[in-house]
Design a protein around this motif. Structure first.
Motif, PDB file in Angstrom:
ATOM      1  N   SER A 101      37.389 -21.122  22.137  1.00 27.55           N
ATOM      2  CA  SER A 101      36.729 -22.207  21.739  1.00 27.55           C
ATOM      3  C   SER A 101      36.707 -22.880  20.436  1.00 27.55           C
ATOM      4  O   SER A 101      37.105 -22.283  19.578  1.00 27.55           O
ATOM      5  CB  SER A 101      35.266 -21.847  22.011  1.00 27.55           C
ATOM      6  OG  SER A 101      34.937 -21.780  23.418  1.00 27.55           O
ATOM      7  N   ALA A 102      36.456 -24.247  20.528  1.00 24.56           N
ATOM      8  CA  ALA A 102      36.723 -24.804  19.071  1.00 24.56           C
ATOM      9  C   ALA A 102      35.240 -24.714  18.221  1.00 24.56           C
ATOM     10  O   ALA A 102      35.391 -24.625  17.133  1.00 24.56           O
ATOM     11  CB  ALA A 102      36.905 -26.285  19.232  1.00 24.56           C
ATOM     12  N   TYR A 103      34.059 -24.521  19.077  1.00 24.31           N
ATOM     13  CA  TYR A 103      32.760 -24.234  18.761  1.00 24.31           C
ATOM     14  C   TYR A 103      31.990 -23.612  19.855  1.00 24.31           C
ATOM     15  O   TYR A 103      31.913 -23.954  20.810  1.00 24.31           O
ATOM     16  CB  TYR A 103      32.038 -25.770  18.421  1.00 24.31           C
ATOM     17  CG  TYR A 103      30.598 -25.416  17.859  1.00 24.31           C
ATOM     18  CD1 TYR A 103      30.238 -25.033  16.716  1.00 24.31           C
ATOM     19  CD2 TYR A 103      29.478 -25.849  18.986  1.00 24.31           C
ATOM     20  CE1 TYR A 103      29.070 -24.641  16.508  1.00 24.31           C
ATOM     21  CE2 TYR A 103      28.300 -25.338  18.582  1.00 24.31           C
ATOM     22  CZ  TYR A 103      27.954 -24.876  17.426  1.00 24.31           C
ATOM     23  OH  TYR A 103      26.610 -24.881  17.224  1.00 24.31           O
ATOM     24  N   GLU A 104      31.175 -22.649  19.327  1.00 21.51           N
ATOM     25  CA  GLU A 104      30.227 -21.908  19.975  1.00 21.51           C
ATOM     26  C   GLU A 104      28.865 -21.539  19.182  1.00 21.51           C
ATOM     27  O   GLU A 104      29.095 -20.981  18.090  1.00 21.51           O
ATOM     28  CB  GLU A 104      30.670 -20.716  20.687  1.00 21.51           C
ATOM     29  CG  GLU A 104      31.860 -20.867  21.671  1.00 21.51           C
ATOM     30  CD  GLU A 104      31.278 -21.480  22.960  1.00 21.51           C
ATOM     31  OE1 GLU A 104      30.320 -21.484  23.241  1.00 21.51           O
ATOM     32  OE2 GLU A 104      32.250 -21.693  23.662  1.00 21.51           O
ATOM     33  N   ALA A 105      27.893 -21.652  19.583  1.00 21.11           N
ATOM     34  CA  ALA A 105      26.539 -21.121  18.908  1.00 21.11           C
ATOM     35  C   ALA A 105      26.413 -19.620  19.000  1.00 21.11           C
ATOM     36  O   ALA A 105      26.581 -18.811  18.240  1.00 21.11           O
ATOM     37  CB  ALA A 105      25.351 -21.859  19.400  1.00 21.11           C
ATOM     38  N   ASN A 106      26.539 -19.159  20.416  1.00 19.80           N
ATOM     39  CA  ASN A 106      26.703 -17.635  20.900  1.00 19.80           C
ATOM     40  C   ASN A 106      26.756 -17.882  22.371  1.00 19.80           C
ATOM     41  O   ASN A 106      25.974 -17.665  23.065  1.00 19.80           O
ATOM     42  CB  ASN A 106      25.309 -17.114  20.541  1.00 19.80           C
ATOM     43  CG  ASN A 106      25.303 -15.592  20.759  1.00 19.80           C
ATOM     44  OD1 ASN A 106      26.242 -15.209  21.190  1.00 19.80           O
ATOM     45  ND2 ASN A 106      24.424 -15.092  19.777  1.00 19.80           N
ATOM     46  N   ALA A 107      27.975 -17.735  22.678  1.00 23.30           N
ATOM     47  CA  ALA A 107      28.462 -17.847  24.126  1.00 23.30           C
ATOM     48  C   ALA A 107      27.835 -16.664  24.749  1.00 23.30           C
ATOM     49  O   ALA A 107      28.325 -15.616  24.496  1.00 23.30           O
ATOM     50  CB  ALA A 107      29.991 -17.961  24.369  1.00 23.30           C
ATOM     51  N   LEU A 108      27.059 -16.810  25.542  1.00 26.54           N
ATOM     52  CA  LEU A 108      26.544 -15.419  26.512  1.00 26.54           C
ATOM     53  C   LEU A 108      27.370 -14.634  27.271  1.00 26.54           C
ATOM     54  O   LEU A 108      27.638 -13.359  27.425  1.00 26.54           O
ATOM     55  CB  LEU A 108      25.300 -16.078  27.391  1.00 26.54           C
ATOM     56  CG  LEU A 108      24.113 -16.342  26.866  1.00 26.54           C
ATOM     57  CD1 LEU A 108      23.223 -16.985  27.647  1.00 26.54           C
ATOM     58  CD2 LEU A 108      23.441 -15.411  26.142  1.00 26.54           C
ATOM     59  N   VAL A 109      28.591 -15.462  27.663  1.00 25.56           N
ATOM     60  CA  VAL A 109      29.551 -14.835  28.477  1.00 25.56           C
ATOM     61  C   VAL A 109      30.409 -13.713  27.692  1.00 25.56           C
ATOM     62  O   VAL A 109      30.702 -12.773  28.358  1.00 25.56           O
ATOM     63  CB  VAL A 109      30.357 -15.733  29.168  1.00 25.56           C
ATOM     64  CG1 VAL A 109      31.367 -16.413  28.304  1.00 25.56           C
ATOM     65  CG2 VAL A 109      31.349 -15.156  30.429  1.00 25.56           C
TER      66      VAL A 109
END
Length: 379
Positions: free
Chosen positions: A279-287
């Motif tokens: 990803s280019a941006y994630e806050a906090n990917a649950l996956v």
């Protein structure tokens, strides 16, 4: 209000329900806090309006954000006034709450997609949200802000400057009872759902925003990662059509399975040997947490929770967002074989089970309640 009394908590969010995203996080947190002995109530669109919510549409979403920010805030204030002993957690839109949980920064997400100014200007809701959140963070609406990662806390300060409320880092959790390594029969059944042969080595990609989450990059890397197959979960019909054509042009069409949107990601994780999420941006990917709980390693870029969780060679790899390092990481995980990282992955996830995350919330909320009891004003 005694500091020794059990905590009474009100969660404020447009929706609180099983699933993914903010609504799913609030739901799991509600369950874990209740199990820990707190009395937890909710204030959602349904409570605010007093009737069933309308169907979700693009226009309906815009209206809901505006309505919950303005009218929802007023009604939530009245709801809290009737519960003076409650400590409140706001998850989205409403402009009140003792604690605000930052589930992501719109500006950072738009920059990650490219054409930042155009994306912001063409969507008035983006401009509204940006202005609203500047008031939220700079205007002292909350006693505490919770960021999901250390990186997101730094990004908050870089984006808004002096955030008035103190920032506490508490990550999202994962249901380690539900997300677990599959039994052999469960893995076989999950693979048969998408006609994946038992001996294929499969990486799974999960995301509804193909470009931001890096699917085109994965398709570019596949020709350099022989023997790696890809299961793609998410996307619209149009997005899947374009990605399928891209895979065919690169000569890897026969190695990519498009599962489309899935209400439950668990079978896809059970069918896979690794999760790939450049990803280019994630806050906090649950996956990412869900994959680790299922015992499969993660290949991801250094965004969101990945740099806090992934240790190269132990439970996956953190990579630069480029084709060569992505292909190299996929080859390394493939060569290690299925299950080589399972124990380390599982141990990482168990440390972030929802019951442990709830303990951290309870400690933070107890501090907030003490400040209120001591008569300290909102910062």
């Amino acid at each position: 209000m005694s500091n020794d009394a059990p905590l009474r908590i009100v969660q404020i969010a447009p929706r609180i329900e099983p699933g993914s995203g903010v609504a799913g996080v609030a739901y799991e947190l509600e369950r874990a806090l209740s199990a820990a002995g707190a009395r937890v109530e909710r204030f959602t669109l349904a409570q605010a309006r007093g009737h069933a919510r309308p169907p979700r549409t693009r226009i309906g979403h815009v209206w809901e954000v505006l309505w919950f920010t303005i009218s929802g805030t007023r009604r939530a204030r009245a709801f809290l006034r009737a519960r003076p002993d409650a400590v409140s957690i706001c998850h989205n839109d409403a402009m009140l709450g003792d604690v605000y949980v930052n589930h992501g920064l719109l500006q950072a997400s738009m920059r990650a997609r490219g054409n930042y100014l155009w994306r912001m200007v063409r969507n008035p809701l983006h401009l509204f949200t940006t202005g609203r959140d500047r008031i939220r963070y700079r205007g002292g609406r909350h006693r505490m802000v919770i960021a999901l990662t250390e990186g997101e806390a730094r990004l908050l300060r870089a984006t808004y400057g002096a955030v008035h409320a103190p920032i506490e880092v508490i990550p999202n959790g994962v249901d380690v009872d539900r997300f677990r390594p599959p039994l052999p029969a469960e893995r076989t059944r999950a693979r048969r759902e998408w006609r994946i042969p038992d001996d294929d080595w499969v990486a799974v990609f999960v995301g509804h925003e193909f470009d931001r989450k890096g699917l085109p990059l994965i398709l570019q890397a596949l020709p350099q990662a022989d023997g790696v197959h890809l299961l793609v979960v998410g996307g619209t019909t149009e997005m899947i059509r374009d990605a399928r054509a891209d895979a065919a042009r690169r000569g890897v069409g026969d190695r990519v399975v498009f599962a489309g949107r899935q209400s439950d990601v668990l079978p896809a994780l059970w069918a896979a040997d690794a999760l790939v999420l450049p990803s280019a941006y994630e806050a906090n990917a649950l996956v990412v947490l869900e994959a680790l709980a299922c015992g499969i390693p993660v290949v991801a870029t250094a965004v969101g929770a990945a740099p806090d969780l992934i240790v190269d060679g132990r439970n996956g790899y953190v990579i630069d967002r480029d084709v060569a390092p992505l292909a190299e990481a996929l080859r390394r995980v493939r060569d290690a074989g299925h299950g080589a990282f399972a124990q380390e992955c599982r141990e990482t996830a168990v440390e972030l089970s929802w019951d442990r995350i709830a303990e951290r919330y309870l400690r933070a909320l107890a501090r907030v309640r003490r400040e209120r009891t001591d008569g300290r004003a909102t910062p």
